[in-house]
Design a protein around this motif. Sequence first.
Motif, short mmCIF file in Angstrom:
data_model
loop_
_atom_site.label_atom_id
_atom_site.label_comp_id
_atom_site.label_asym_id
_atom_site.label_seq_id
_atom_site.Cartn_x
_atom_site.Cartn_y
_atom_site.Cartn_z
N LEU A 216 2.69 -42.57 52.53
CA LEU A 216 4.07 -42.60 52.05
C LEU A 216 4.31 -43.86 51.23
CD1 LEU A 216 5.90 -41.45 55.31
CD2 LEU A 216 5.06 -40.04 53.43
N HIS A 217 5.00 -43.72 50.11
CA HIS A 217 5.30 -44.84 49.23
C HIS A 217 6.77 -45.21 49.34
CE1 HIS A 217 1.35 -44.56 47.45
NE2 HIS A 217 1.53 -43.26 47.23
N GLY A 218 7.04 -46.46 49.17
CA GLY A 218 8.41 -46.93 49.20
C GLY A 218 8.72 -47.89 50.33
N PHE A 219 7.77 -48.12 51.23
CA PHE A 219 7.99 -49.09 52.30
C PHE A 219 8.15 -50.50 51.70
CE2 PHE A 219 5.81 -45.86 54.97
CZ PHE A 219 6.77 -45.74 55.96
N GLN A 220 9.00 -51.28 52.31
CA GLN A 220 9.21 -52.67 51.91
C GLN A 220 9.09 -53.55 53.15
OE1 GLN A 220 12.95 -53.03 49.70
NE2 GLN A 220 12.87 -50.81 49.30
N TYR A 221 8.70 -54.79 52.92
CA TYR A 221 8.61 -55.72 54.05
C TYR A 221 9.56 -56.89 53.79
CZ TYR A 221 6.86 -58.50 57.88
OH TYR A 221 6.79 -59.22 59.06
N LYS A 222 10.34 -57.22 54.80
CA LYS A 222 11.30 -58.32 54.72
C LYS A 222 10.79 -59.49 55.56
CE LYS A 222 16.15 -59.45 55.60
NZ LYS A 222 17.45 -58.92 56.09
N TYR A 223 10.50 -60.61 54.88
CA TYR A 223 10.02 -61.81 55.57
C TYR A 223 11.22 -62.56 56.14
CZ TYR A 223 5.66 -60.82 53.13
OH TYR A 223 4.53 -60.22 52.65
N THR A 224 11.26 -62.68 57.45
CA THR A 224 12.42 -63.29 58.12
C THR A 224 12.14 -64.67 58.68
OG1 THR A 224 11.82 -62.17 60.18
CG2 THR A 224 13.35 -61.04 58.72
N GLU A 225 10.85 -65.08 58.73
CA GLU A 225 10.49 -66.35 59.36
C GLU A 225 9.82 -67.30 58.37
OE1 GLU A 225 11.36 -67.04 62.39
OE2 GLU A 225 12.06 -65.03 62.94
#
Length: 927
Positions: free
Chosen positions: A409-418
């Motif tokens: 699946l395409h479209g995943f995003q990763y949010k860096y919180t630290e």
Amino acid sequence: METVSLNPLFIFFLFFGLFYSSVSINPSDLAFKSTYSRLCSHLVPEPPVHSDAGNVPGVSDDLRFQSGYFSGGDRIFNRSGASMHASFRVTLVRRSGSDGVFELRGQMLLQQRRGATPAPGRLLRRVFSFGRVTHWMRVSLSGFWSQFSGNLCMFGTGSHANLRSANVVLKLRYPRDLSLLNCLIRGTLESFDDNNSSQFFEPISILALSQSSKYKFTVAGNEREKVCGGGGGSDREGLSLRNLNRGACTAFLGHTNKFELEYGSQCSNVSCNPVSGNGEELPGYMFFHGTLCAEREKVQMLLGFSDSGYRDAIFPFHPNTTLVSEGKWDDKENRLCAIACRILNFTESWLSPYVGDCNIRLTLSFPAILSLRNRSTVLGQIWSDKAVDEPGYFSKVGFQGSSRVSKGLHGFQYKYTETEKVRKSCVQMMNAGGKGNTYPSGYSSDMAFSMLVTNSKGQVAQGYTSPLSVNDQIYNGQSYGAPIVLTTENSKAHGVQSENYNDLLNVSYTMSFKPPPDFKFGRGVLSTEVKIGAEGIYNKNTGVLCMIGCRRLRSTEKVLIKNESLDCEIMVNVQFPPLNTKGGEALKGTIESTRQKSEPYYFDPLQLSSYFIYTTQADASILRMDFELIMVLVSDTLACVCVGLQLLHVKKHPDVLPYISVVMLAVITLGHMIPLILNFEALFTGKHSVQNTFLGSGGWLEVNEVFVRIVTLVAFLLELRLIQLTWSSRQVEGSRPGLWGSDKKVLYIILPLYIGGGLTAWSVHIWKTSYQKKFRPFRLSRHKFKLPRGFVYRPPSLWEAFKSYAGLLLDGFLLPQILFNIMFNSEGKALASSFYVGTTIVRTLPHVYDLFRAHISAWYLDLSYIYANHRMDFYSTAWDIIIPSGAILFALLVYFQQKFGSRCILPKRFRESSAYEKVPVIGNDDL
């Protein structure tokens, strides 16, 4: 002329006989009709005429099933602690003479399976192992199915470990007007052997889910609020499935996924058991299996519940723990809304089970944004919409995990919180590390690795580590040897970019390891798999990876408050070895808890280590294998040429044939024959060698090995021809009788020598294998390393040890000829210089190359050697000097013998001992 009158009755019988004889009657057809009539005619009457039409498409798919359960047959199956799995497929469908009745042939497979643990990571890839089949029964059947009644009756023979050709009859009833409430297949498999026969077994009851394309989705088309009302959904944005080829069908159909159940704090007061709705033990996992899909959005599925003890990859179908469900993918909300029903009235006595109690709701979505504390690519909830006081009610239970299709699946995003916390904690680490070397870029498959985790007690666990994202791109690394794919569409990073994009990269990782029994971890003993999500910074100039990690906590009571389900006070540090390493450096690192020792979740530091091959090193190994394969072909071709030149030499000088040592020729021939026989499977089988599995090479290597063996076979045949010529030359009248005596003396000398050497090689092999450990050091040229537990190193077998010894004998092939020359004191040039010098070069070059190979790199794998193969001769620094020196010495001795006399290498007092043998015998006539 006398006429004969024919009786009309006689003519009638004559024509009837001719007609009857023109129709072939197969005795087996009569037996089939008789048996079918006795067993099945009351369910599906046999049609009067059989059709010869070909296979009818579609019907076989409607009748087959993969998810089935069975019980009974206690004489064959012992169901204690095992799952029972039934599957049925139709191999042939033909229309019969009656409407709606089809002639069938098919097979049924009954398996009793015990759950298996996941196979540990094999270097750069993981393999999930299926459960172990403890008991089974395979049945081949023939019979009929009625489309109108739904009845199927077939009979045939079944085989089992303890049964052979047991006579069985299968009776199934397929549902008509398929829907959620009418989708179960019920029936029996019975033996019609005599009750006292050893082939007899008790009746087996079968229950399965119909997977017919005629299924009607009756709930999925209803209003969304009716199905998902009260679900609440997730507060995280869901991923759209519109761009997939088949929509939601791509994500769900045919896939079996395992999700971890999450119970909230309310489960302490109310029931949260989705299976029974009462206070029984809560299941730990939910299995999701898509069975049908239509219109890109409507899905039929099975939901199965089990504890952590079930590790099989096959869906755990059991009527008491399985829900039948159907749902519809909501493109607006980007989630699946489904309704689920229980299988009721099921007991061990099989009192007509049916689907009912459809008051269970389910939602499922693919979160588009991932983070350190939210790593699951699948999130969902399951609950009952009954009143709290109604039977079967259970509160909301969450589930999360990763789908097998998530990587597609395409479209995943990763949010860096630290990010800021990581920068402050990793300042010193970023300035450390090995400078001046080249390290992985961060975007390659080299960033994933298997690992060994060692605790303070020295206990070792095996695990696997893989990136989840690198900067703004989702990592989708493939198995070793395949290119890495980084998705970029709609992937703007949710976090702070690196100050220097070229040097520091934001990364996130998933880590897991399975500890052995009694593994000391924290204040207690750990027995369940440890999963750690981490994010941090990678410095590609120093190979340093520094991250903050969160460990999932799994309570034995399975009741957790969400905020207490993670321990994020963990630091992970990793130092990658340089890409251009020549010393076989290993990856090293630590996993440390930043908590105080007095806190409950504190654990002593864990040491990480990994020994793996970088992509560039593997590519170099594959190129080297190509070069070595060419060297093998050249070497074997040169060996053929040398024997051919010797044949030309004896053709020009046939008088020298008797003076060639037959023992020497036998040694050369056997030296080629033994490895040829032991590798003969390469000519006719497609068995993959270990190096192909390890390096990811394909079948091209086996194809080239076939040509290598063919060239070796040609050399072997030429050597046989040389033996035949030498043998024949000694059989002619007038040949000197001392020739065979000299060869016998040579044999008496070298045979004990060869036998003693073989016994020594056997003793050394036994001594080595007796001290083999499970984590045998893996040989990388002159260096030794340990591989993860999942990789089972196969030590050289006894046959391989003898192959190496045969190679040593072949290296000293001139020794019998030297001894023969001394014994017989032969004269002339029995061996062509091109033969013994060329063959000596062929035997010497591999050892010279092995020294060179060990010098230029330490990463070359013993199991990938083709030329100078360590399992075909003795190789080491010492052997690579001793063997060529000995071979050259033997060649020089033969040269001196043929130039200055056979005994020129002996002291003078031994040279004269044969002078009297050369005096011709004078007869009386000569006097």
